[in-house]
Design an enzyme around this catalytic site. Structure first.
Site, mmCIF file in Angstrom:
data_model
loop_
_atom_site.group_PDB
_atom_site.id
_atom_site.type_symbol
_atom_site.label_atom_id
_atom_site.label_comp_id
_atom_site.label_asym_id
_atom_site.label_seq_id
_atom_site.Cartn_x
_atom_site.Cartn_y
_atom_site.Cartn_z
ATOM 1 N N ASP A 96 -8.076 60.260 1.400
ATOM 2 C CA ASP A 96 -8.904 61.455 1.442
ATOM 3 C C ASP A 96 -9.565 61.735 0.281
ATOM 4 O OD1 ASP A 96 -6.756 62.144 -0.112
ATOM 5 O OD2 ASP A 96 -5.804 63.513 1.453
ATOM 6 N N ASN A 115 3.923 71.476 3.999
ATOM 7 C CA ASN A 115 3.781 71.830 5.282
ATOM 8 C C ASN A 115 3.897 70.423 5.938
ATOM 9 O OD1 ASN A 115 1.309 70.503 4.979
ATOM 10 N ND2 ASN A 115 0.089 72.189 5.678
ATOM 11 N N HIS A 170 1.824 67.640 5.831
ATOM 12 C CA HIS A 170 0.737 66.600 6.094
ATOM 13 C C HIS A 170 0.752 65.363 5.368
ATOM 14 C CE1 HIS A 170 -1.257 68.851 2.290
ATOM 15 N NE2 HIS A 170 -0.963 67.569 1.914
ATOM 16 N N GLU A 183 -3.143 67.591 8.605
ATOM 17 C CA GLU A 183 -2.415 68.859 8.694
ATOM 18 C C GLU A 183 -1.684 69.196 10.077
ATOM 19 O OE1 GLU A 183 -2.190 70.541 6.144
ATOM 20 O OE2 GLU A 183 -4.031 71.211 4.963
HETATM 21 C C1 GLP Z 1 -2.357 66.403 -1.314
HETATM 22 C C2 GLP Z 1 -3.009 65.279 -0.818
HETATM 23 C C3 GLP Z 1 -1.818 64.415 -0.285
HETATM 24 C C4 GLP Z 1 -0.627 64.494 -1.203
HETATM 25 C C5 GLP Z 1 0.027 65.708 -0.996
HETATM 26 C C6 GLP Z 1 1.005 66.253 -1.724
HETATM 27 O O1 GLP Z 1 -3.219 67.630 -0.795
HETATM 28 N N1 GLP Z 1 -3.935 65.341 0.103
HETATM 29 O O2 GLP Z 1 -2.153 62.962 -0.070
HETATM 30 O O3 GLP Z 1 0.218 63.497 -0.899
HETATM 31 O O4 GLP Z 1 -0.964 66.748 -0.905
HETATM 32 O O5 GLP Z 1 0.750 66.448 -3.185
HETATM 33 P P1 GLP Z 1 1.821 66.604 -4.289
HETATM 34 O O6 GLP Z 1 2.209 65.050 -4.722
HETATM 35 O O7 GLP Z 1 0.978 67.206 -5.784
HETATM 36 O O8 GLP Z 1 2.823 67.651 -3.935
#
Ligand code: GLP
Length: 231
Positions: free
Chosen positions: A65, A133, A135, A140
Site C-alpha cells: 500500500d 483495528n 486491517h 479497513e
Molecule cells: C499500517 C500498514 C500495514 C501495517 C499496519 C501495522 O498502517 N498499512 O501494512 O501492517 O499498519 O503497523 P505497525 O506494524 O506499525 O503496527
C-alpha cells in the site's frame, strides 16, 4: 494455520527471519509490508544480504500500500520508508521494486497495480502486519473478501494511530493478498492482542479484515507474548 508465539519482539523477529530465509530460495516474488513490526526483520534481512548470505538479484518485490496523493519521494511515503529500512541496503534491481501509483486517476492507478500483480505474481511470500483495528494493508473494517487493489479512505482509528500525510491510501485488496502462495503475519505488543484474537478465533467477517486470512492454506502467524495474550 501455524501460530508461533515467542517471548518478545526480538525472539519473534528472529523466527520471522528464519521463516523468511527458509522460503527465500523458492520465492521469486516477495510481498513487503510497512509499519514498525517488521523493522527488525528488515534490518536482519539487510545484514544477510550485505554479508552475502542471500541476494535479491532476480527477485521482484511488491508492497501492499501507499498513501494517496503524496509525492513518491516524500519522506512520509511508504516508498521512502521501505527505501530507508530495506531497499537501499539490499541488491534488488531497482526496476523490480513495485509500488502502486499514488496520484492521478485513482481507478487508473488501481487498475495498473492490479495488472502488475497479475503479470508478475502471484506473490510467493507475503509479509504482513496487522492494524489494531484488524486491517491488513489498508483494507479497513468493511473491506470484503473479494476486494481488489483500490483507493480507500482510512478509518478514524488508523488516522489517529498513524497520523498519515493523507486520509486516503491505495491498497492491495484482500483478494490479491489471499492470492499469495505463502503468508507470514507478524504481530507485536498489547495493542494488537484484540485484533489478533478476533482475526484468528472469530468467524471471518468484514468487521475484522485480517480474519479472512483464516481462508488461506499456507498461513503462519508469528507473535510475541503480548500480542498473543488472548489466544
Ligand atoms: C499500517 C500498514 C500495514 C501495517 C499496519 C501495522 O498502517 N498499512 O501494512 O501492517 O499498519 O503497523 P505497525 O506494524 O506499525 O503496527
Amino acid at each position: 494455520m501455524k501460530i508461533i508465539v515467542k517471548e518478545d519482539y526480538t525472539e519473534m523477529s528472529d523466527v520471522a527471519l528464519r521463516l523468511f530465509l527458509d522460503a527465500f530460495g523458492r520465492s521469486k516474488v516477495i510481498g513487503f509490508a510497512t509499519g514498525k513490526t517488521p523493522l527488525k526483520l528488515y534490518s536482519s534481512i539487510s545484514e544477510a544480504c550485505l554479508s552475502g548470505e542471500i541476494s535479491f538479484k532476480g527477485k521482484i518485490s511488491f508492497n501492499l500500500d501507499e498513501y494517496w496523493g503524496i509525492e513518491k519521494d516524500d519522506p512520509r511515503s511508504f516508498r521512502e520508508y521501505m527505501e530507508a529500512h530495506l531497499f537501499r541496503q539490499i541488491d534488488i534491481y531497482r526496476n523490480e521494486i513495485h509500488f502502486p501509483e499514488c496520484s492521478g486517476d485513482p481507478d487508473a492507478a488501481a487498475s495498473k497495480y492490479r495488472s502488475e500483480i497479475r503479470r508478475f505474481g502471484p506473490v510467493d511470500f507475503q509479509i504482513l502486519g496487522i492494524g489494531a483495528n484488524g486491517h491488513i494493508g489498508f483494507n479497513e473494517p468493511g473491506s470484503g473478501l473479494s476486494s481488489e487493489t483500490r483507493v480507500v479512505k482510512l478509518s478514524e482509528s488508523t488516522i489517529k494511530a498513524n497520523k498519515p500525510p493523507s486520509e486516503r491510501a491505495i491498497t492491495m485488496g484482500i483478494k490479491e493478498i489471499l492470492g499469495s502462495k505463502e503468508i507470514m503475519v507478524m504481530a507485536s505488543g498489547r495493542g494488537k492482542r484484540d485484533a489478533l484474537c478476533k482475526a484468528l478465533q472469530e468467524n471471518p467477517s468484514e468487521d475484522v479484515p485480517a480474519s479472512f486470512l483464516q481462508y488461506h492454506s499456507n498461513l503462519t502467524v508469528v507473535a510475541d507474548a503480548e500480542a498473543a495474550e488472548l489466544l
